[in-house]
Design an enzyme around this catalytic site. Sequence first.
Site, PDB file in Angstrom:
ATOM      1  N   GLU A   1     -10.407  15.216  -3.532  1.00  0.00           N
ATOM      2  CA  GLU A   1      -9.281  14.143  -3.550  1.00  0.00           C
ATOM      3  C   GLU A   1      -9.610  13.097  -4.734  1.00  0.00           C
ATOM      4  O   GLU A   1     -10.527  12.774  -4.852  1.00  0.00           O
ATOM      5  CB  GLU A   1      -9.318  13.333  -2.398  1.00  0.00           C
ATOM      6  CG  GLU A   1      -8.104  12.239  -2.225  1.00  0.00           C
ATOM      7  CD  GLU A   1      -6.593  13.151  -2.667  1.00  0.00           C
ATOM      8  OE1 GLU A   1      -6.393  14.046  -1.782  1.00  0.00           O
ATOM      9  OE2 GLU A   1      -6.139  12.585  -3.223  1.00  0.00           O
TER      10      GLU A   1
ATOM     11  N   LYS B   1     -14.631  17.309  -9.786  1.00  0.00           N
ATOM     12  CA  LYS B   1     -14.493  16.043  -8.768  1.00  0.00           C
ATOM     13  C   LYS B   1     -15.551  15.062  -9.445  1.00  0.00           C
ATOM     14  O   LYS B   1     -15.227  13.894  -9.830  1.00  0.00           O
ATOM     15  CB  LYS B   1     -14.493  16.222  -7.363  1.00  0.00           C
ATOM     16  CG  LYS B   1     -14.746  14.828  -6.551  1.00  0.00           C
ATOM     17  CD  LYS B   1     -13.393  14.033  -6.957  1.00  0.00           C
ATOM     18  CE  LYS B   1     -13.606  12.675  -6.430  1.00  0.00           C
ATOM     19  NZ  LYS B   1     -12.528  11.723  -6.507  1.00  0.00           N
TER      20      LYS B   1
ATOM     21  N   CYS C   1     -17.264   5.251  -4.595  1.00  0.00           N
ATOM     22  CA  CYS C   1     -17.577   6.395  -5.224  1.00  0.00           C
ATOM     23  C   CYS C   1     -18.116   6.385  -6.645  1.00  0.00           C
ATOM     24  O   CYS C   1     -18.985   7.267  -7.033  1.00  0.00           O
ATOM     25  CB  CYS C   1     -16.009   7.181  -5.188  1.00  0.00           C
ATOM     26  SG  CYS C   1     -15.984   7.632  -3.463  1.00  0.00           S
TER      27      CYS C   1
HETATM   28  P1  NAD Z   1     -14.980   6.629   5.145  1.00  0.00           P
HETATM   29  O1  NAD Z   1     -16.478   6.062   5.420  1.00  0.00           O
HETATM   30  O2  NAD Z   1     -13.975   5.613   4.707  1.00  0.00           O
HETATM   31  O3  NAD Z   1     -14.449   7.513   6.163  1.00  0.00           O
HETATM   32  C1  NAD Z   1     -15.358   8.371   6.547  1.00  0.00           C
HETATM   33  C2  NAD Z   1     -15.244   8.486   8.202  1.00  0.00           C
HETATM   34  O4  NAD Z   1     -15.892   9.762   8.614  1.00  0.00           O
HETATM   35  C3  NAD Z   1     -15.852   7.462   9.037  1.00  0.00           C
HETATM   36  O5  NAD Z   1     -14.859   6.706   9.667  1.00  0.00           O
HETATM   37  C4  NAD Z   1     -16.679   8.079   9.807  1.00  0.00           C
HETATM   38  O6  NAD Z   1     -16.879   7.613  11.168  1.00  0.00           O
HETATM   39  C5  NAD Z   1     -16.121   9.509   9.774  1.00  0.00           C
HETATM   40  N1  NAD Z   1     -17.310  10.697  10.313  1.00  0.00           N
HETATM   41  C6  NAD Z   1     -18.607  10.779   9.685  1.00  0.00           C
HETATM   42  N2  NAD Z   1     -19.057  11.700  10.440  1.00  0.00           N
HETATM   43  C7  NAD Z   1     -18.254  12.215  11.323  1.00  0.00           C
HETATM   44  C8  NAD Z   1     -18.401  13.286  12.616  1.00  0.00           C
HETATM   45  N3  NAD Z   1     -19.538  14.217  12.395  1.00  0.00           N
HETATM   46  N4  NAD Z   1     -17.396  13.410  13.179  1.00  0.00           N
HETATM   47  C9  NAD Z   1     -16.357  12.602  12.980  1.00  0.00           C
HETATM   48  N5  NAD Z   1     -16.099  11.671  12.089  1.00  0.00           N
HETATM   49  C10 NAD Z   1     -17.162  11.457  11.173  1.00  0.00           C
HETATM   50  O7  NAD Z   1     -15.176   7.315   3.581  1.00  0.00           O
HETATM   51  P2  NAD Z   1     -13.845   7.665   2.675  1.00  0.00           P
HETATM   52  O8  NAD Z   1     -13.815   6.602   1.695  1.00  0.00           O
HETATM   53  O9  NAD Z   1     -12.738   7.971   3.373  1.00  0.00           O
HETATM   54  O10 NAD Z   1     -14.473   8.921   1.763  1.00  0.00           O
HETATM   55  C11 NAD Z   1     -14.737  10.253   2.380  1.00  0.00           C
HETATM   56  C12 NAD Z   1     -15.211  11.071   1.181  1.00  0.00           C
HETATM   57  O11 NAD Z   1     -14.001  11.323   0.308  1.00  0.00           O
HETATM   58  C13 NAD Z   1     -16.490  10.881   0.602  1.00  0.00           C
HETATM   59  O12 NAD Z   1     -16.997  11.855   0.278  1.00  0.00           O
HETATM   60  C14 NAD Z   1     -15.879  10.114  -0.675  1.00  0.00           C
HETATM   61  O13 NAD Z   1     -16.688  10.335  -1.656  1.00  0.00           O
HETATM   62  C15 NAD Z   1     -14.505  10.775  -0.837  1.00  0.00           C
HETATM   63  N6  NAD Z   1     -13.726  10.223  -1.687  1.00  0.00           N
HETATM   64  C16 NAD Z   1     -13.314   9.084  -1.497  1.00  0.00           C
HETATM   65  C17 NAD Z   1     -12.301   8.251  -2.006  1.00  0.00           C
HETATM   66  C18 NAD Z   1     -11.783   6.844  -1.868  1.00  0.00           C
HETATM   67  O14 NAD Z   1     -10.844   6.447  -2.609  1.00  0.00           O
HETATM   68  N7  NAD Z   1     -12.535   6.152  -0.982  1.00  0.00           N
HETATM   69  C19 NAD Z   1     -11.446   8.912  -2.852  1.00  0.00           C
HETATM   70  C20 NAD Z   1     -11.543  10.165  -3.220  1.00  0.00           C
HETATM   71  C21 NAD Z   1     -12.864  10.917  -2.487  1.00  0.00           C
HETATM   72  C1  UGA Z   2     -11.832   6.005  -8.417  1.00  0.00           C
HETATM   73  C2  UGA Z   2     -11.156   7.370  -9.126  1.00  0.00           C
HETATM   74  O1  UGA Z   2     -10.048   6.415 -10.018  1.00  0.00           O
HETATM   75  C3  UGA Z   2     -10.188   8.150  -8.159  1.00  0.00           C
HETATM   76  O2  UGA Z   2      -9.471   9.160  -8.919  1.00  0.00           O
HETATM   77  C4  UGA Z   2     -11.014   8.812  -7.177  1.00  0.00           C
HETATM   78  O3  UGA Z   2     -10.501   9.423  -6.254  1.00  0.00           O
HETATM   79  C5  UGA Z   2     -12.026   7.818  -6.585  1.00  0.00           C
HETATM   80  O4  UGA Z   2     -12.531   6.772  -7.464  1.00  0.00           O
HETATM   81  C6  UGA Z   2     -12.931   8.349  -5.709  1.00  0.00           C
HETATM   82  O5  UGA Z   2     -13.663   9.503  -5.906  1.00  0.00           O
HETATM   83  O6  UGA Z   2     -13.282   7.555  -4.749  1.00  0.00           O
HETATM   84  P1  UGA Z   2     -11.213   3.848  -6.948  1.00  0.00           P
HETATM   85  O7  UGA Z   2     -12.811   3.760  -6.951  1.00  0.00           O
HETATM   86  O8  UGA Z   2     -10.460   3.684  -5.703  1.00  0.00           O
HETATM   87  O9  UGA Z   2     -10.750   5.261  -7.589  1.00  0.00           O
HETATM   88  O10 UGA Z   2     -10.516   2.955  -7.939  1.00  0.00           O
HETATM   89  P2  UGA Z   2     -10.383   2.814  -9.710  1.00  0.00           P
HETATM   90  O11 UGA Z   2      -9.224   2.457  -9.910  1.00  0.00           O
HETATM   91  O12 UGA Z   2     -10.915   4.155 -10.143  1.00  0.00           O
HETATM   92  O13 UGA Z   2     -11.268   1.581  -9.915  1.00  0.00           O
HETATM   93  C7  UGA Z   2     -12.993   1.739  -9.759  1.00  0.00           C
HETATM   94  C8  UGA Z   2     -13.513   0.295 -10.377  1.00  0.00           C
HETATM   95  O14 UGA Z   2     -13.620   0.471 -11.569  1.00  0.00           O
HETATM   96  C9  UGA Z   2     -12.990  -0.983  -9.708  1.00  0.00           C
HETATM   97  O15 UGA Z   2     -13.878  -1.913  -9.586  1.00  0.00           O
HETATM   98  C10 UGA Z   2     -12.106  -1.203 -10.976  1.00  0.00           C
HETATM   99  O16 UGA Z   2     -11.895  -2.653 -11.074  1.00  0.00           O
HETATM  100  C11 UGA Z   2     -12.808  -0.911 -12.134  1.00  0.00           C
HETATM  101  N1  UGA Z   2     -12.184  -0.601 -13.289  1.00  0.00           N
HETATM  102  C12 UGA Z   2     -11.057   0.298 -13.432  1.00  0.00           C
HETATM  103  C13 UGA Z   2     -12.372  -1.547 -14.526  1.00  0.00           C
HETATM  104  O17 UGA Z   2     -13.385  -2.311 -14.373  1.00  0.00           O
HETATM  105  N2  UGA Z   2     -11.848  -1.243 -15.626  1.00  0.00           N
HETATM  106  C14 UGA Z   2     -10.610  -0.195 -15.657  1.00  0.00           C
HETATM  107  O18 UGA Z   2      -9.964  -0.054 -16.735  1.00  0.00           O
HETATM  108  C15 UGA Z   2     -10.373   0.555 -14.678  1.00  0.00           C
END
Ligand code: NAD
Ligand code: UGA
Length: 463
Positions: free
Chosen positions: A162, A221, A277
């Site tokens: 994602e 990713k 992340c």
């Molecule tokens: P999160 O902690 O918000 O959510 C994860 C959820 O999974 C929790 O609610 C937890 O209770 C649940 N969980 C864990 N083990 C479980 C199990 N065995 N059965 C059922 N539920 C279970 O995490 P997130 O931010 O959604 O991130 C999830 C993944 O996506 C990570 O690998 C992260 O790196 C990736 N990712 C996150 C973002 C982001 O913006 N947060 C963007 C892209 C990718």
């Molecule tokens: C980032 C990536 O942008 C997503 O594509 C990815 O899916 C995600 O991580 C993930 O894998 O979790 P996110 O962390 O939600 O998304 O937000 P960003 O907009 O990337 O910002 C990350 C951090 O960098 C923030 O603290 C932001 O303030 C900072 N940032 C971003 C800067 O300081 N300067 C910039 O120019 C851009």
Amino acid sequence: MEIKRICCIGAGYVGGPTMAVIAQKCPHIKVTVVDLNEKRIAAWNDVNTDNIPVYEPGLSDVVAAARGRNLFFSTEVDKAIAEADMIFISVNTPTKTYGVGKGMAADLKYIELCARQIARVAKTDKIVVEKSTLPVRTASAIKDILDHTGNGVQFQILSNPEFLAEGTAVQDLFAPDRVLIGGDTTPEGQKAIQALVDIYANWVPKDRILTTNVWSSELSKLTANAFLAQRVSSINAMSELCEKTGADVNEVARAIGMDSRIGPKFLKSSVGFGGSCFQKDILNLVYIAKSYGLNEVADYWEQVIIMNDHQKRRFAKNIISTLYNTVSGKKITFLGWAFKKDTNDTRESAAIYVADDLLSEQAHLSVYDPKVTEEQILADLNYLDTRSETENTKGIIVENNPYAACEGAHAIAVLTEWDEFKEYDWQKIYDSMLKPAFVFDGRNLLDKKALEKIGFVYQSIGS
Ligand code: NAD
Ligand code: UGA
């Protein structure tokens, strides 16, 4: 193969929004999002969709449109797995805090638990989709577990990372730059890929749906996050040089960003990147490179983190030195605690580390963030374990009114770029503060000229 039922394990910042959008765009598919966390599921089911556990602009409307129709949130994990044709694994993959790879490798215990649960419960063939961010080659471990169930079920594993960013999740999901799907090159693998392509094709133009082998998808990713974070660390490195030389980092960013080979995005200098992340994924990349003996590759990427830590630390140091080398007993106001605007997520927010440094110097902090609760702020500080919970509680006051937060302060530090901060009555804030009144703008958000005209001593990053 037509998918009729989807299960998503993990109702977090990724699972919740991605599945809500799939459900909204594909009314013919039943989508069930499951989680072990009962409180979180209850919040997703709250009658008032403003109370869903993830704050994202536009998300509550998407949830309201699909929930109860073809979108369901539940704690019955086994049932949802059993019913589904396709299972997304969207659980957290934090940095390991113990054992081999501590502080570096991704902790895959939640992923493995999901795989084992699917293996135990599944009685019909399933496509298992890695939505979580995973180290390259994790799919082979998942496959190993699934292929040893002994109940004759066929599994296909896809990688579908994602790319949404928090704060713009709905927009990013509605119109992604690309959707990436990795799968096996076998005919069965290709069929599974096609099934997932067909789902996205309900709203994403076909030329934006990219298919690759599994390993390329998994590694892309980590690579994307490393490149994005690297841009922030690069501009932050230049910000320090700007401060020494009279150059202005905003002007430098603009000048280089107009080169179409560089591009203007992700060049905003700041107090340092946060979020759950960037750091986790780069540390993971460093660990993987080291495990293959690629030490130069590992060192190259580790520098992005080292630079980011330096940027957070030097922001705190500058506050201390500007306030005549002591902040002991001084009230310092934080505007913002979230790691970026338009989210209630605070994971790895720079604010936490700056606060920690200032508390160690006995500052009295007052915090206002429009979306973050007091409970969360204290939990973030307690998690660092620098001092006792009682000391953290004593050192920090969380206000729900920004003017009250700033009253009587020696200095204001802007830690998050919330739009509303620009609209405040800064004269009123100035009048209520101790003089000289300092503003340390960690986001280069406010109007320097206007603030200086009022009388503030204003410092931004990189000028
Ligand atoms: P999160 O902690 O918000 O959510 C994860 C959820 O999974 C929790 O609610 C937890 O209770 C649940 N969980 C864990 N083990 C479980 C199990 N065995 N059965 C059922 N539920 C279970 O995490 P997130 O931010 O959604 O991130 C999830 C993944 O996506 C990570 O690998 C992260 O790196 C990736 N990712 C996150 C973002 C982001 O913006 N947060 C963007 C892209 C990718
Ligand atoms: C980032 C990536 O942008 C997503 O594509 C990815 O899916 C995600 O991580 C993930 O894998 O979790 P996110 O962390 O939600 O998304 O937000 P960003 O907009 O990337 O910002 C990350 C951090 O960098 C923030 O603290 C932001 O303030 C900072 N940032 C971003 C800067 O300081 N300067 C910039 O120019 C851009």
